[in-house]
Design a protein around this motif. Sequence first.
Motif, mmCIF file in Angstrom:
data_model
loop_
_atom_site.group_PDB
_atom_site.id
_atom_site.type_symbol
_atom_site.label_atom_id
_atom_site.label_comp_id
_atom_site.label_asym_id
_atom_site.label_seq_id
_atom_site.Cartn_x
_atom_site.Cartn_y
_atom_site.Cartn_z
ATOM 1 N N LYS A 179 41.301 15.408 -11.528
ATOM 2 C CA LYS A 179 41.112 15.527 -10.082
ATOM 3 C C LYS A 179 41.549 14.245 -9.379
ATOM 4 O O LYS A 179 41.358 13.146 -9.890
ATOM 5 C CB LYS A 179 39.633 15.786 -9.739
ATOM 6 N N PHE A 180 42.120 14.433 -8.203
ATOM 7 C CA PHE A 180 42.603 13.316 -7.406
ATOM 8 C C PHE A 180 42.218 13.551 -5.957
ATOM 9 O O PHE A 180 42.088 14.686 -5.516
ATOM 10 C CB PHE A 180 44.126 13.190 -7.521
ATOM 11 N N GLU A 181 42.054 12.476 -5.221
ATOM 12 C CA GLU A 181 41.741 12.548 -3.797
ATOM 13 C C GLU A 181 42.852 11.854 -3.026
ATOM 14 O O GLU A 181 43.313 10.786 -3.417
ATOM 15 C CB GLU A 181 40.399 11.884 -3.513
ATOM 16 N N ALA A 182 43.243 12.478 -1.932
ATOM 17 C CA ALA A 182 44.315 11.912 -1.120
ATOM 18 C C ALA A 182 43.969 12.031 0.356
ATOM 19 O O ALA A 182 43.247 12.937 0.766
ATOM 20 C CB ALA A 182 45.625 12.638 -1.407
ATOM 21 N N VAL A 183 44.502 11.103 1.121
ATOM 22 C CA VAL A 183 44.506 11.226 2.569
ATOM 23 C C VAL A 183 45.956 11.509 2.931
ATOM 24 O O VAL A 183 46.865 10.759 2.555
ATOM 25 C CB VAL A 183 43.999 9.946 3.268
ATOM 26 N N VAL A 184 46.144 12.627 3.619
ATOM 27 C CA VAL A 184 47.485 13.114 3.917
ATOM 28 C C VAL A 184 47.608 13.310 5.422
ATOM 29 O O VAL A 184 46.700 13.846 6.055
ATOM 30 C CB VAL A 184 47.740 14.451 3.174
ATOM 31 N N GLU A 185 48.724 12.880 5.963
ATOM 32 C CA GLU A 185 49.013 13.127 7.371
ATOM 33 C C GLU A 185 49.983 14.304 7.459
ATOM 34 O O GLU A 185 51.035 14.296 6.829
ATOM 35 C CB GLU A 185 49.650 11.899 8.007
#
Length: 169
Positions: free
Chosen positions: A103-109
Amino acid sequence: MKNKIIIFAILLFSANAFAQKNGLEINGWTNVNTFKCSHPRFKNSGSVYSFTGNQLPNISVSVDDFDCRNKMMTNDFRKVLQSDHYPNLNIRFLEFKKSNSNKFEAVVEVKMMTVARKYSIEFSLYNNSLVGNKRLRFSDFKIVPPKKMGGMVYVKDELDLVFSLETKD
């Protein structure tokens, strides 16, 4: 709990549909039916993405390349996103970190037309691809969902952005 099950099912379906490939879909609902607009050119791009260091992906795709598997729906989709004035949809990764083994977490625009919005998205690793899904709203981007037949058929405000990105080891 019901929402988590639905999201898990979408991720599982998407992971299988996009296994080891890139994929980009926008899924939505009307009061009558559902729709799925995919981006075949992105799927067949052969791009492989790296999430190490500070060089995170910045993805730009042509709105006119989306295919909703129905000519009228495809044309309406492009018209709603004003592809003649705003030809690209942009997805830019701002942050990316591992949360556990797969699992990975990202902040995406995400930028549609002139509006850019930031979202936190959880990704799962599946067959060398990162698969993510985020529920968005047309209204997030100041878009009024379309109506047809004098409002008898209308598109709901929610839509899912589903994507898979082939990664380097």
